[in-house]
Design a protein around this motif. Sequence first.
Motif, PDB file in Angstrom:
ATOM      1  N   GLY A 142      47.206  43.753  37.029  1.00  0.00           N
ATOM      2  CA  GLY A 142      47.798  44.882  36.943  1.00  0.00           C
ATOM      3  C   GLY A 142      47.652  45.774  35.553  1.00  0.00           C
ATOM      4  O   GLY A 142      48.546  46.602  35.421  1.00  0.00           O
ATOM      5  N   SER A 143      46.303  45.491  34.913  1.00  0.00           N
ATOM      6  CA  SER A 143      46.065  46.574  34.050  1.00  0.00           C
ATOM      7  C   SER A 143      44.941  46.999  34.355  1.00  0.00           C
ATOM      8  O   SER A 143      43.876  46.154  34.765  1.00  0.00           O
ATOM      9  CB  SER A 143      46.303  46.114  32.645  1.00  0.00           C
ATOM     10  OG  SER A 143      45.199  44.938  32.417  1.00  0.00           O
ATOM     11  N   PHE A 198      51.928  56.184  41.393  1.00  0.00           N
ATOM     12  CA  PHE A 198      51.960  56.008  39.943  1.00  0.00           C
ATOM     13  C   PHE A 198      51.492  57.199  39.213  1.00  0.00           C
ATOM     14  O   PHE A 198      50.658  57.844  39.653  1.00  0.00           O
ATOM     15  CB  PHE A 198      51.246  54.831  39.374  1.00  0.00           C
ATOM     16  CG  PHE A 198      51.383  54.563  38.121  1.00  0.00           C
ATOM     17  CD1 PHE A 198      52.153  54.257  37.302  1.00  0.00           C
ATOM     18  CD2 PHE A 198      49.983  54.701  37.386  1.00  0.00           C
ATOM     19  CE1 PHE A 198      52.205  53.833  35.843  1.00  0.00           C
ATOM     20  CE2 PHE A 198      49.987  54.873  35.821  1.00  0.00           C
ATOM     21  CZ  PHE A 198      50.822  54.300  35.289  1.00  0.00           C
ATOM     22  N   LYS A 220      51.087  58.733  34.934  1.00  0.00           N
ATOM     23  CA  LYS A 220      51.316  58.502  33.549  1.00  0.00           C
ATOM     24  C   LYS A 220      50.578  59.856  32.783  1.00  0.00           C
ATOM     25  O   LYS A 220      49.509  60.342  32.884  1.00  0.00           O
ATOM     26  CB  LYS A 220      50.257  57.231  32.952  1.00  0.00           C
ATOM     27  CG  LYS A 220      50.652  57.066  31.458  1.00  0.00           C
ATOM     28  CD  LYS A 220      49.993  55.671  31.319  1.00  0.00           C
ATOM     29  CE  LYS A 220      50.309  55.551  29.902  1.00  0.00           C
ATOM     30  NZ  LYS A 220      51.495  54.781  29.263  1.00  0.00           N
ATOM     31  N   MET A 272      48.958  50.008  32.223  1.00  0.00           N
ATOM     32  CA  MET A 272      49.617  48.763  32.740  1.00  0.00           C
ATOM     33  C   MET A 272      49.925  49.605  33.917  1.00  0.00           C
ATOM     34  O   MET A 272      50.746  50.659  34.083  1.00  0.00           O
ATOM     35  CB  MET A 272      50.867  48.481  31.886  1.00  0.00           C
ATOM     36  CG  MET A 272      50.256  47.434  30.762  1.00  0.00           C
ATOM     37  SD  MET A 272      49.235  46.075  31.194  1.00  0.00           S
ATOM     38  CE  MET A 272      50.516  45.394  32.451  1.00  0.00           C
ATOM     39  N   LEU A 273      49.733  49.120  35.230  1.00  0.00           N
ATOM     40  CA  LEU A 273      50.025  49.563  36.471  1.00  0.00           C
ATOM     41  C   LEU A 273      51.292  49.153  36.924  1.00  0.00           C
ATOM     42  O   LEU A 273      51.506  47.666  36.339  1.00  0.00           O
ATOM     43  CB  LEU A 273      48.927  49.332  37.586  1.00  0.00           C
ATOM     44  CG  LEU A 273      47.691  50.102  37.220  1.00  0.00           C
ATOM     45  CD1 LEU A 273      46.581  49.780  38.235  1.00  0.00           C
ATOM     46  CD2 LEU A 273      47.672  51.507  37.236  1.00  0.00           C
ATOM     47  N   PRO A 274      52.227  49.564  37.920  1.00  0.00           N
ATOM     48  CA  PRO A 274      53.386  48.859  38.363  1.00  0.00           C
ATOM     49  C   PRO A 274      52.916  47.845  39.260  1.00  0.00           C
ATOM     50  O   PRO A 274      51.841  47.772  39.781  1.00  0.00           O
ATOM     51  CB  PRO A 274      54.057  49.958  38.826  1.00  0.00           C
ATOM     52  CG  PRO A 274      52.934  50.973  39.520  1.00  0.00           C
ATOM     53  CD  PRO A 274      51.853  50.852  38.168  1.00  0.00           C
ATOM     54  N   LEU A 275      53.936  47.025  39.592  1.00  0.00           N
ATOM     55  CA  LEU A 275      53.626  46.154  40.855  1.00  0.00           C
ATOM     56  C   LEU A 275      53.341  46.747  42.022  1.00  0.00           C
ATOM     57  O   LEU A 275      54.460  47.360  42.454  1.00  0.00           O
ATOM     58  CB  LEU A 275      54.715  45.033  41.078  1.00  0.00           C
ATOM     59  CG  LEU A 275      54.510  43.804  41.664  1.00  0.00           C
ATOM     60  CD1 LEU A 275      53.522  43.217  41.369  1.00  0.00           C
ATOM     61  CD2 LEU A 275      55.845  43.003  41.712  1.00  0.00           C
ATOM     62  N   LEU A 276      51.991  46.530  42.582  1.00  0.00           N
ATOM     63  CA  LEU A 276      51.818  47.309  43.791  1.00  0.00           C
ATOM     64  C   LEU A 276      51.294  46.516  44.865  1.00  0.00           C
ATOM     65  O   LEU A 276      50.643  45.279  44.389  1.00  0.00           O
ATOM     66  CB  LEU A 276      50.723  48.226  43.433  1.00  0.00           C
ATOM     67  CG  LEU A 276      51.388  49.663  42.659  1.00  0.00           C
ATOM     68  CD1 LEU A 276      50.033  50.363  41.980  1.00  0.00           C
ATOM     69  CD2 LEU A 276      52.157  50.462  43.365  1.00  0.00           C
TER      70      LEU A 276
END
Length: 71
Positions: free
Chosen positions: A6-7, A30, A32, A44-48
Amino acid sequence: TVTRDGSIHIELKKPVKNIQLLNSSGALVFQKNMQGLSGTIPVMLPLLPKGLYVMKVNGNDFIVKEKIIIN
């Protein structure tokens, strides 16, 4: 680029305004604000859901697109 945790780490050679993550349908999932940052930046990415995405990096005078696979 493949991510499992997730990153991602983005290497920015020029200042960047924002990054966007688009799903396979082209929908924005997403975004940023990077506030002109450069260098190697962890994001950090959201839960996808697992799948293929496109990371769009927007600068003042450039746009770069990179494919990302989320496992």
